[in-house]
Each structure stands twice: as C-alpha cells, then as structure tokens.
Scaffold this motif. Structure first.
Motif, PDB file in Angstrom:
ATOM      1  N   GLY A 110      99.812  17.659  25.531  1.00 23.60           N
ATOM      2  CA  GLY A 110      99.314  18.043  24.223  1.00 23.60           C
ATOM      3  C   GLY A 110      98.062  17.268  23.842  1.00 23.60           C
ATOM      4  N   ILE A 111      97.303  17.807  22.895  1.00 28.11           N
ATOM      5  CA  ILE A 111      96.044  17.209  22.459  1.00 28.11           C
ATOM      6  C   ILE A 111      96.226  16.639  21.057  1.00 28.11           C
ATOM      7  CG2 ILE A 111      93.593  17.600  21.992  1.00 28.11           C
ATOM      8  CD1 ILE A 111      93.760  20.001  23.932  1.00 28.11           C
ATOM      9  N   LYS A 112      96.097  15.330  20.950  1.00 31.57           N
ATOM     10  CA  LYS A 112      96.222  14.677  19.651  1.00 31.57           C
ATOM     11  C   LYS A 112      94.910  14.733  18.883  1.00 31.57           C
ATOM     12  CE  LYS A 112      98.704  12.303  16.706  1.00 31.57           C
ATOM     13  NZ  LYS A 112      99.905  12.879  16.073  1.00 31.57           N
ATOM     14  N   LEU A 113      93.806  14.432  19.555  1.00 25.69           N
ATOM     15  CA  LEU A 113      92.492  14.389  18.904  1.00 25.69           C
ATOM     16  C   LEU A 113      91.450  14.979  19.830  1.00 25.69           C
ATOM     17  CD1 LEU A 113      90.394  13.352  16.783  1.00 25.69           C
ATOM     18  CD2 LEU A 113      90.391  11.175  18.043  1.00 25.69           C
ATOM     19  N   TYR A 114      90.608  15.825  19.264  1.00 28.82           N
ATOM     20  CA  TYR A 114      89.462  16.374  19.994  1.00 28.82           C
ATOM     21  C   TYR A 114      88.205  16.081  19.181  1.00 28.82           C
ATOM     22  CZ  TYR A 114      86.006  19.719  21.633  1.00 28.82           C
ATOM     23  OH  TYR A 114      84.844  20.297  22.098  1.00 28.82           O
ATOM     24  N   ILE A 115      87.168  15.564  19.848  1.00 30.95           N
ATOM     25  CA  ILE A 115      85.875  15.353  19.195  1.00 30.95           C
ATOM     26  C   ILE A 115      84.774  15.946  20.062  1.00 30.95           C
ATOM     27  CG2 ILE A 115      84.163  13.687  18.405  1.00 30.95           C
ATOM     28  CD1 ILE A 115      86.320  11.847  17.548  1.00 30.95           C
ATOM     29  N   ASP A 116      83.945  16.763  19.435  1.00 30.05           N
ATOM     30  CA  ASP A 116      82.761  17.337  20.067  1.00 30.05           C
ATOM     31  C   ASP A 116      81.552  16.592  19.504  1.00 30.05           C
ATOM     32  OD1 ASP A 116      81.399  19.076  21.707  1.00 30.05           O
ATOM     33  OD2 ASP A 116      81.299  20.690  20.234  1.00 30.05           O
ATOM     34  N   TRP A 117      80.857  15.816  20.373  1.00 29.48           N
ATOM     35  CA  TRP A 117      79.769  14.948  19.925  1.00 29.48           C
ATOM     36  C   TRP A 117      78.438  15.689  19.972  1.00 29.48           C
ATOM     37  CZ3 TRP A 117      81.175  10.126  18.232  1.00 29.48           C
ATOM     38  CH2 TRP A 117      82.444   9.672  18.614  1.00 29.48           C
ATOM     39  N   HIS A 118      77.718  15.643  18.861  1.00 27.05           N
ATOM     40  CA  HIS A 118      76.414  16.296  18.758  1.00 27.05           C
ATOM     41  C   HIS A 118      75.440  15.379  18.020  1.00 27.05           C
ATOM     42  CE1 HIS A 118      77.429  20.546  19.931  1.00 27.05           C
ATOM     43  NE2 HIS A 118      78.634  20.105  19.653  1.00 27.05           N
ATOM     44  N   SER A 119      74.197  15.839  17.913  1.00 26.69           N
ATOM     45  CA  SER A 119      73.225  15.245  17.004  1.00 26.69           C
ATOM     46  C   SER A 119      72.343  16.402  16.515  1.00 26.69           C
ATOM     47  CB  SER A 119      72.383  14.190  17.715  1.00 26.69           C
ATOM     48  OG  SER A 119      71.438  14.758  18.587  1.00 26.69           O
ATOM     49  N   TYR A 120      71.823  16.306  15.279  1.00 30.53           N
ATOM     50  CA  TYR A 120      71.835  15.131  14.448  1.00 30.53           C
ATOM     51  C   TYR A 120      72.251  15.554  13.047  1.00 30.53           C
ATOM     52  CZ  TYR A 120      67.203  16.949  13.027  1.00 30.53           C
ATOM     53  OH  TYR A 120      66.168  17.745  12.590  1.00 30.53           O
ATOM     54  N   GLY A 121      72.350  14.595  12.095  1.00 27.32           N
ATOM     55  CA  GLY A 121      72.697  14.921  10.723  1.00 27.32           C
ATOM     56  C   GLY A 121      73.677  13.965  10.072  1.00 27.32           C
ATOM     57  N   GLN A 122      74.346  13.102  10.877  1.00 25.02           N
ATOM     58  CA  GLN A 122      75.310  12.133  10.360  1.00 25.02           C
ATOM     59  C   GLN A 122      76.398  12.828   9.533  1.00 25.02           C
ATOM     60  OE1 GLN A 122      71.893   8.647  10.184  1.00 25.02           O
ATOM     61  NE2 GLN A 122      73.264   8.863   8.426  1.00 25.02           N
ATOM     62  N   GLN A 123      77.195  13.634  10.231  1.00 26.83           N
ATOM     63  CA  GLN A 123      78.248  14.400   9.577  1.00 26.83           C
ATOM     64  C   GLN A 123      79.534  14.349  10.390  1.00 26.83           C
ATOM     65  OE1 GLN A 123      75.866  18.048   9.418  1.00 26.83           O
ATOM     66  NE2 GLN A 123      76.048  18.000   7.199  1.00 26.83           N
ATOM     67  N   LEU A 124      80.664  14.365   9.693  1.00 26.57           N
ATOM     68  CA  LEU A 124      81.992  14.487  10.285  1.00 26.57           C
ATOM     69  C   LEU A 124      82.542  15.833   9.823  1.00 26.57           C
ATOM     70  CD1 LEU A 124      83.214  10.921   9.226  1.00 26.57           C
ATOM     71  CD2 LEU A 124      82.207  11.549  11.421  1.00 26.57           C
ATOM     72  N   LEU A 125      82.676  16.769  10.753  1.00 24.98           N
ATOM     73  CA  LEU A 125      82.993  18.151  10.409  1.00 24.98           C
ATOM     74  C   LEU A 125      84.281  18.583  11.091  1.00 24.98           C
ATOM     75  CD1 LEU A 125      79.390  19.542  10.959  1.00 24.98           C
ATOM     76  CD2 LEU A 125      80.412  18.888   8.778  1.00 24.98           C
ATOM     77  N   PHE A 126      85.023  19.484  10.452  1.00 27.00           N
ATOM     78  CA  PHE A 126      86.262  19.975  11.031  1.00 27.00           C
ATOM     79  C   PHE A 126      86.409  21.465  10.751  1.00 27.00           C
ATOM     80  CE2 PHE A 126      86.693  16.588   7.871  1.00 27.00           C
ATOM     81  CZ  PHE A 126      87.035  17.256   6.698  1.00 27.00           C
ATOM     82  N   PRO A 127      87.358  22.145  11.409  1.00 27.37           N
ATOM     83  CA  PRO A 127      87.487  23.599  11.258  1.00 27.37           C
ATOM     84  C   PRO A 127      87.700  24.002   9.788  1.00 27.37           C
ATOM     85  CG  PRO A 127      88.788  22.813  13.112  1.00 27.37           C
ATOM     86  CD  PRO A 127      88.310  21.600  12.363  1.00 27.37           C
ATOM     87  N   PHE A 128      87.167  25.221   9.477  1.00 26.59           N
ATOM     88  CA  PHE A 128      86.619  26.188  10.413  1.00 26.59           C
ATOM     89  C   PHE A 128      85.106  26.310  10.242  1.00 26.59           C
ATOM     90  CE2 PHE A 128      91.043  27.394  10.250  1.00 26.59           C
ATOM     91  CZ  PHE A 128      91.320  27.644  11.579  1.00 26.59           C
ATOM     92  N   GLY A 129      84.419  26.695  11.327  1.00 30.67           N
ATOM     93  CA  GLY A 129      82.978  26.826  11.281  1.00 30.67           C
ATOM     94  C   GLY A 129      82.496  28.230  10.998  1.00 30.67           C
ATOM     95  N   TYR A 130      83.310  29.248  11.322  1.00 31.88           N
ATOM     96  CA  TYR A 130      82.809  30.620  11.230  1.00 31.88           C
ATOM     97  C   TYR A 130      82.962  31.226   9.838  1.00 31.88           C
ATOM     98  CZ  TYR A 130      87.765  31.821  12.015  1.00 31.88           C
ATOM     99  OH  TYR A 130      89.136  31.914  11.940  1.00 31.88           O
ATOM    100  N   ALA A 131      83.620  30.522   8.918  1.00 30.49           N
ATOM    101  CA  ALA A 131      83.796  31.047   7.565  1.00 30.49           C
ATOM    102  C   ALA A 131      83.639  29.913   6.558  1.00 30.49           C
ATOM    103  CB  ALA A 131      85.167  31.702   7.414  1.00 30.49           C
ATOM    104  N   GLU A 132      82.879  30.190   5.514  1.00 32.31           N
ATOM    105  CA  GLU A 132      82.567  29.141   4.546  1.00 32.31           C
ATOM    106  C   GLU A 132      83.762  28.750   3.686  1.00 32.31           C
ATOM    107  OE1 GLU A 132      80.766  31.722   5.274  1.00 32.31           O
ATOM    108  OE2 GLU A 132      78.624  31.245   5.348  1.00 32.31           O
ATOM    109  N   THR A 133      84.769  29.625   3.552  1.00 32.83           N
ATOM    110  CA  THR A 133      85.887  29.340   2.644  1.00 32.83           C
ATOM    111  C   THR A 133      87.244  29.436   3.330  1.00 32.83           C
ATOM    112  OG1 THR A 133      85.919  31.658   1.893  1.00 32.83           O
ATOM    113  CG2 THR A 133      84.596  30.097   0.607  1.00 32.83           C
TER     114      THR A 133
END
Length: 451
Positions: free
Chosen positions: A308-331
C-alpha cells in the motif's frame, strides 16, 4: 545504518555495458535564448483578460507560470518592445534569459575534478551546483553501493527513447515490506531543482524512525529523455520526446506532457490539458500512451496491491506551493481535505521557520489554488493507487528566477524542504487528526466524495 546524506538526485539510467543515448539528434542546433526576457505580470485577478491582451498584441509568447495574482511569460527579442507598451503591470525576472542559462550551465558542466570527494566525503557540497547527466548516474551507483543491505535499485520501465526509469528503494530495521512513501520527480524536464531537492540526513533518531516505519521508493528522474534534452539542446524543454500520433517527422510537436497523461481525470476538463500535440500540455492520444506513464502506473498498482501507498509526492517547480487533489475541478475536494490542509499548514510553518529568508509555501487543492490539471499524477495515485496522502510540491521560487534557479539556492531549498518533510512524515500516523475529516470545509465549500 550509519549517518548519510541521501540525495534523490536526478536519477539516471544504470546502463550496463551500453553507452547513454544522446539527447540531441544529428543536425539539431542548440536552442538559444539570447535576448529573450521573462516578465512577471501582476494580473490583479484578471488572468484571462491579460491572456487575451497578450494574444491580441503579440504574435507569440510562452507562459511559464500562473497563479491567482500573477502570470510569468517568456517573450522573444523582437516582441519585447511591443510587450512593454501594452500597459501591463509587470517586472522583469530575466533581463536576458540566455545569460542566465549560461551562468547556470557553467555550473552544470563544471570540471569533474573533486566530484567523487563531494559525493563521499563532503556530501552536502553536492547541492552547491547543478550536475551533468553522467554525474547523476554515478551518484546513484555510489548511494546504492554505500547501503547494500538497506537499499535496492528498482525500475518502473523505460522511456520512449529506451532509458531505464530507475529509482532506489530504501528501508530500515526489520527489512522491506512496510507501507510505501513514494517520491516522483523531474516529470517536466526543465524543472531542474525538482531533482536534487529530496536530500536528507538520516543520522538522527527521528529520521531513523522514519526509515524503520516506511519503505521509501524514490524516482527522482522520471523523464530522462526530456531532461537530457534540456542539458544538450533546449534548456526550457518540458515534455517527453515521443513523436505525435502517426507523425514521426514533426519534430516541432514532439512530446507528451506526462503530468496530463494519467488515466484518472484524463479528459475530465477541457481547460486542464490540450489535445494539440504542439501544446506544452498535450495529454496524448489516450491515457498512459506515454511509456513513462504506462510503466509508472503499473508500478503504482503493484505497490498498491502489496504494502500500500501511505504518501505520494510529485516534485515540481516553481511557485512554492503544497497542493493536493483534485486538480481537474476547482470545487471538487477529497474527504481527506481537512487533515491535508491542517498538515500542509504545519509543513509550511516548519519551512518558513527553518529558512533564513522565511520562505513561504501556500497550500490547498490543486484545482482551486493553481489551475485545472486534467490527468495529473497526484489525482491518479490518490484515486487509483489509493494513496492515503497525495501531494504536489512546487519548489522555489515565486517569480524572481523561475525555472532557471541559481545553483547557490539549491542547498537552502533542500534544507528547508527537509524541515517540512520531517513534519509531514511525523503526521502520517494520523492520530493527530482525530476528529478532523470530511466535515471540514475549504473556502466555504463542502467537501465532496471523489468519483
């Protein structure tokens, strides 16, 4: 396990008896950005209107980054004068991008003398410069050799051009088989800082406990073809190097955005990706038709069905943000939104407190805080991979340097991010979050259940 400084540095293919494939094809010229400028526009919340103004006034421009208040754009030399009379509120990030890239590249291609000592005797010095492709290969060989009883090399398949997409699997006392922490970086080739950022010192008791509690799978170089191309040909290349469907000759439109190619939410929002092969956010002809994604999707499902997966992190740049689901819908928000928001707040505070410059990370659901991203990895690994925690981390900075971050900022970025990671890893047992759940709201919106 003795103290060591682990860098999930720019993973590269461990090719046995096979020379590394070239990044630049015969006849290709190095892309020059001499005279190009990068501007940060204050949009005042009017990003769409600013985009329309740019499209009407310029023959072309390339967006680098956007958020609720800013749009960063790359402008060609013959368009800069036109841009500067459009009446926009802007400041210059790079007066001459070619000069900035040259300064960065001189670090990445520096003489190798002393590199072995950097890796073994002075591991922190590794973070004082960018490194060339072969150096990254050797670093991972050295890392595995140093800890043969607590690590193994793993692979999620091969890239379009045949490079091994490998990572390292680490574990502590009791051997492997515990819930997985999965780090995944350098998806977008030009985001160099996303590769060396996952460094940490495992000599202290707290870090030993992290290693004893979870298995760590670190894949910091999941777009090797694209990354090598940024080092040899075009520093700002983003996608993989896969030809468009049914067209192997159109080099101008090569590549899929492999952070728009995941199955979950792949075509959920027309604004979240593009069907145009020439677009920087081209999603591909079908989900996971990029071999880099197909292989990693199989790896995710394998780990899901195992420990099982406890934590997944996708590392990118830039913007200094911590983001989580969902990305495809604003609400659309996951049931875990409450605890993720609380945890991200604590991580952001730890980063700020550890940084001499008081670096600030904002946080929230990706679609609400950034922009729509259909077919993104965190959405997929949460929904299909059943990760208990799933994040995108957008690293430094917030619009001073952008993708071309000076090498002297690598180590501060790594150190502050490790301070945040220690907080996040300590929160994974979730006892802190008793009573914080689906009843939590975000910006006045009720939490929805994911599809």
């Amino acid at each position: 396990m003795r103290p060591f400084f682990l860098s999930s540095l720019l993973a590269a293919p461990l090719l046995t008896g096979v020379a590394a494939l070239p990044g630049r094809q015969d006849g290709e010229e190095v892309v020059s950005y001499s005279g190009y400028k990068v501007y940060r526009i204050n949009t005042l919340g009017r990003t769409s209107a600013v985009r329309d103004q740019l499209a009407a006034g310029l023959s072309s421009y390339e967006p680098w980054h956007e958020d609720a208040g800013h749009l960063d754009v790359l402008i060609a030399p013959d368009e800069t004068a036109v841009f500067e009379v459009l009446g926009l509120d802007y400041r210059v990030m790079h007066q001459d991008l070619g000069t900035s890239i040259s300064a960065e590249s001189s670090s990445a291609t520096a003489n190798k003398k002393g590199r072995k000592n950097q890796r073994q005797d002075k591991p922190l010095a590794w973070f004082d410069t960018y490194h060339n492709y072969d150096d990254h290969i050797q670093y991972f060989r050295d890392l595995h050799d140093a800890f043969p009883n607590n690590s193994e090399m793993v692979s999620s398949g091969t890239s379009y051009q045949g490079r091994d997409i490998f990572g390292i699997h680490l574990w502590g006392a009791g051997g492997p088989g515990k819930p997985a922490v999965l780090y995944h970086g350098t998806v977008h080739a030009r985001e160099w800082i996303a590769a060396p950022i996952n460094g940490y010192n495992a000599g202290d008791n707290q870090t030993r406990s992290f290693l004893d509690q979870y298995d760590y799978y670190i894949f910091p170089f999941v777009n090797p073809d694209g990354f090598l191309y940024t080092q040899t040909t075009d520093r700002l290349w983003r996608k993989n190097r896969q030809p468009p469907p049914n067209d192997t000759t159109n080099s101008a439109c090569l590549g899929r955005d492999i952070n728009r190619n995941w199955e979950h939410g792949w075509d959920a929002n027309p604004r979240g990706s593009s069907t145009n092969p020439c677009s920087q956010t081209y999603r591909g002809a079908a989900p996971s038709d990029a071999p880099e994604n197909a292989g990693f999707d199989a790896f995710v499902r394998h780990v899901r069905d195992g420990q099982g997966i406890k934590l997944y992190i996708d590392w990118h740049s830039y913007g200094q943000q911590l983001l989580f689901p969902f990305g495809y819908a604003e609400t659309l928000y996951a049931p875990e939104l409450g605890k993720w928001t609380k945890a991200a707040s604590m991580v952001s505070e730890a980063i700020r407190d550890s940084s001499s410059s008081e670096t600030t990370y904002t946080f929230g659901p990706s679609g609400a805080n950034l922009y729509a991203t259909s077919g993104s990895a965190p959405d997929h690994v949460y929904s299909v991979g059943r990760a208990a925690w799933s994040f995108t981390v957008e690293l430094r900075d917030t619009g001073r340097f952008g993708f071309v971050l000076p090498p002297e900022l690598i180590r501060p970025a790594a150190e502050e991010m490790w301070a945040g990671q220690k907080v996040l890893l300590a929160l994974l047992d979730e006892t802190f979050f008793d009573g914080v759940g689906a009843a939590q709201v975000y910006q006045g919106q009720a939490v929805d259940t994911p599809p």
